[in-house]
Design a protein around this motif. Structure first.
Motif, PDB file in Angstrom:
ATOM      1  N   GLU A  30      37.509  49.768  58.951  1.00  0.00           N
ATOM      2  CA  GLU A  30      37.291  51.109  58.440  1.00  0.00           C
ATOM      3  C   GLU A  30      36.303  51.848  59.342  1.00  0.00           C
ATOM      4  O   GLU A  30      35.545  51.245  60.093  1.00  0.00           O
ATOM      5  CB  GLU A  30      36.734  51.034  57.014  1.00  0.00           C
ATOM      6  CG  GLU A  30      37.713  50.405  56.045  1.00  0.00           C
ATOM      7  CD  GLU A  30      37.112  50.257  54.658  1.00  0.00           C
ATOM      8  OE1 GLU A  30      35.909  50.545  54.529  1.00  0.00           O
ATOM      9  OE2 GLU A  30      37.838  49.875  53.738  1.00  0.00           O
ATOM     10  N   ARG A 145      33.432  48.771  39.130  1.00  0.00           N
ATOM     11  CA  ARG A 145      33.982  49.920  39.847  1.00  0.00           C
ATOM     12  C   ARG A 145      35.180  50.480  39.082  1.00  0.00           C
ATOM     13  O   ARG A 145      35.923  49.726  38.434  1.00  0.00           O
ATOM     14  CB  ARG A 145      34.421  49.524  41.269  1.00  0.00           C
ATOM     15  CG  ARG A 145      35.017  50.676  42.091  1.00  0.00           C
ATOM     16  CD  ARG A 145      35.370  50.231  43.504  1.00  0.00           C
ATOM     17  NE  ARG A 145      34.193  50.054  44.328  1.00  0.00           N
ATOM     18  CZ  ARG A 145      33.642  51.017  45.072  1.00  0.00           C
ATOM     19  NH1 ARG A 145      34.179  52.238  45.087  1.00  0.00           N
ATOM     20  NH2 ARG A 145      32.591  50.768  45.814  1.00  0.00           N
ATOM     21  N   PRO A 234      30.366  53.118  40.687  1.00  0.00           N
ATOM     22  CA  PRO A 234      31.140  53.380  41.910  1.00  0.00           C
ATOM     23  C   PRO A 234      32.600  53.664  41.590  1.00  0.00           C
ATOM     24  O   PRO A 234      33.172  53.089  40.653  1.00  0.00           O
ATOM     25  CB  PRO A 234      30.995  52.066  42.703  1.00  0.00           C
ATOM     26  CG  PRO A 234      29.730  51.462  42.192  1.00  0.00           C
ATOM     27  CD  PRO A 234      29.674  51.812  40.735  1.00  0.00           C
ATOM     28  N   SER A 236      36.708  54.755  43.175  1.00  0.00           N
ATOM     29  CA  SER A 236      37.673  54.800  44.282  1.00  0.00           C
ATOM     30  C   SER A 236      38.914  55.553  43.822  1.00  0.00           C
ATOM     31  O   SER A 236      39.219  55.592  42.619  1.00  0.00           O
ATOM     32  CB  SER A 236      38.077  53.388  44.724  1.00  0.00           C
ATOM     33  OG  SER A 236      36.984  52.674  45.228  1.00  0.00           O
ATOM     34  N   ARG A 266      35.527  56.262  47.300  1.00  0.00           N
ATOM     35  CA  ARG A 266      36.279  55.654  48.398  1.00  0.00           C
ATOM     36  C   ARG A 266      37.732  56.094  48.276  1.00  0.00           C
ATOM     37  O   ARG A 266      38.309  56.041  47.197  1.00  0.00           O
ATOM     38  CB  ARG A 266      36.189  54.131  48.331  1.00  0.00           C
ATOM     39  CG  ARG A 266      36.972  53.412  49.434  1.00  0.00           C
ATOM     40  CD  ARG A 266      36.933  51.903  49.227  1.00  0.00           C
ATOM     41  NE  ARG A 266      35.568  51.411  49.246  1.00  0.00           N
ATOM     42  CZ  ARG A 266      35.204  50.190  48.835  1.00  0.00           C
ATOM     43  NH1 ARG A 266      36.103  49.356  48.351  1.00  0.00           N
ATOM     44  NH2 ARG A 266      33.945  49.821  48.888  1.00  0.00           N
ATOM     45  N   ILE A 268      41.651  55.413  49.494  1.00  0.00           N
ATOM     46  CA  ILE A 268      42.623  54.520  50.109  1.00  0.00           C
ATOM     47  C   ILE A 268      43.985  55.197  50.000  1.00  0.00           C
ATOM     48  O   ILE A 268      44.377  55.636  48.916  1.00  0.00           O
ATOM     49  CB  ILE A 268      42.661  53.148  49.405  1.00  0.00           C
ATOM     50  CG1 ILE A 268      41.281  52.476  49.449  1.00  0.00           C
ATOM     51  CG2 ILE A 268      43.726  52.258  50.023  1.00  0.00           C
ATOM     52  CD1 ILE A 268      40.800  52.107  50.833  1.00  0.00           C
ATOM     53  N   ASP A 291      41.765  46.807  48.369  1.00  0.00           N
ATOM     54  CA  ASP A 291      40.946  47.541  49.340  1.00  0.00           C
ATOM     55  C   ASP A 291      40.052  48.570  48.644  1.00  0.00           C
ATOM     56  O   ASP A 291      38.926  48.821  49.065  1.00  0.00           O
ATOM     57  CB  ASP A 291      41.831  48.242  50.361  1.00  0.00           C
ATOM     58  CG  ASP A 291      42.483  47.283  51.345  1.00  0.00           C
ATOM     59  OD1 ASP A 291      42.067  46.105  51.386  1.00  0.00           O
ATOM     60  OD2 ASP A 291      43.408  47.702  52.064  1.00  0.00           O
ATOM     61  N   ALA A 292      40.581  49.173  47.596  1.00  0.00           N
ATOM     62  CA  ALA A 292      39.811  50.166  46.853  1.00  0.00           C
ATOM     63  C   ALA A 292      38.694  49.522  46.028  1.00  0.00           C
ATOM     64  O   ALA A 292      37.708  50.182  45.681  1.00  0.00           O
ATOM     65  CB  ALA A 292      40.732  50.957  45.933  1.00  0.00           C
TER      66      ALA A 292
END
Length: 295
Positions: A30, A145, A234, A236, A266, A268, A291-292
């Motif tokens: 990334e 998250r 957090p 995503s 974040r 993705i 990934d997220a």
């Protein structure tokens, strides 16, 4: 009824078959990640970190049930992750369609509390985004998250219907009036064009066999989300750019129209649509969700 190919997938997987040809997927590639960040062994050689093991709670959206996640859950579990797929009020085996958004939220909150789940990755798809917004208000200390996959992120005081294009909202209102139990059943042509636009015709027809009438009331309820927008969890957003449920641009769409409301998050990106990849490419979708979710 719910076909998928679980396979033996690695997550992260450096040889992932759906990476565009000529490119190499690396979980540490990334922006901002440089070679000297890789961990070293005692001899000074660089090595990859072991995949992180996570606990997922996957929340489905409208016109779906817990089986929506069967393929994705199988892939994530095969890598040692723990995966839960709650089915909320008015869906699946629950024949009572006279439910409210609060009842749906309570289903997921009760599920999390009864199993005493902690440090979870709470994933919401589509309408499920509004559900995890409300769930997060009630159990923020249990969530590691929040992950929204092509999901609604409503503003305080909004309903999901407020975010639909006028033509789509009108269609839903008409379908609601036509039902005898305050539900909305998607016609096949609508499902095909909006939800599975990259699927083959045969696959689209197969997927449609699992579509059931959706309780209408929760889609039109205005939600108090003041508490959600004070949370520091957090977040995503997973955005599939061939998803046609919401039009691209013109004040609609998933990203950035919905995603930007999360503040710091974040992003993705994938190349699928709204439903198809859960059945045809579960490992691809699992990779994006992983990934997220990872640190």
């Amino acid at each position: 009824m719910h076909p998928y190919s679980s396979g033996n997938y690695q997550i992260p997987n450096p040889n992932y078959p759906f990476v565009p040809q000529g490119q190499y997927y690396n979980p540490y590639s990334e922006p901002g990640w440089v070679w000297w960040n890789y961990p070293q062994d005692y001899g000074g050689s660089y090595r990859l970190m072991a995949p992180q093991r996570l606990t997922f709670v996957l929340v489905h959206g409208s016109w779906a049930d817990a089986h929506f996640w069967d393929g994705v859950a199988a892939v994530l579990r095969s890598q040692g992750n723990i995966v839960y797929t709650p089915e909320y009020a008015g869906h699946g085996t629950d024949s009572n369609k006279k439910v409210t958004h609060a009842m749906i939220t309570k289903s997921v909150v009760d599920y999390i509390k009864q199993l005493n789940l902690l440090d979870i990755i709470l994933v919401g798809h589509s309408f499920g985004g509004t559900v995890i917004q409300k769930v997060a208000e009630q159990v923020p200390d249990r969530i590691k998250r929040l992950v929204f996959w092509d999901a609604f992120v409503l503003k305080d005081g909004e309903s999901l219907a407020d975010e639909l294009p006028p033509q789509t909202r009108q269609s839903f209102e008409e379908l609601r009036k036509m039902s005898n139990d305050d539900t909305i059943m998607l016609p096949f042509d609508t499902f095909r064009a909006l939800f599975v636009n990259i699927a083959t015709t045969d696959d689209a027809k197969l997927f449609y066999t699992s579509v059931a009438p959706e309780p209408a009331k929760p889609l039109f309820e205005n939600l108090d989300l003041k508490a959600f927008y004070t949370l520091q969890i957090p977040k995503s957003y997973v955005y599939f750019y061939q998803d046609n449920v919401l039009p691209q641009g013109e004040g609609y769409g998933w990203n950035p129209h919905m995603s930007i409301r999360l503040g710091l998050f974040r992003l993705i990106v994938g190349d699928g649509d709204h439903f198809t990849d859960t059945r045809t490419r579960p490992a691809y979708l699992a990779q994006k969700i992983f990934d997220a979710s990872r640190d």
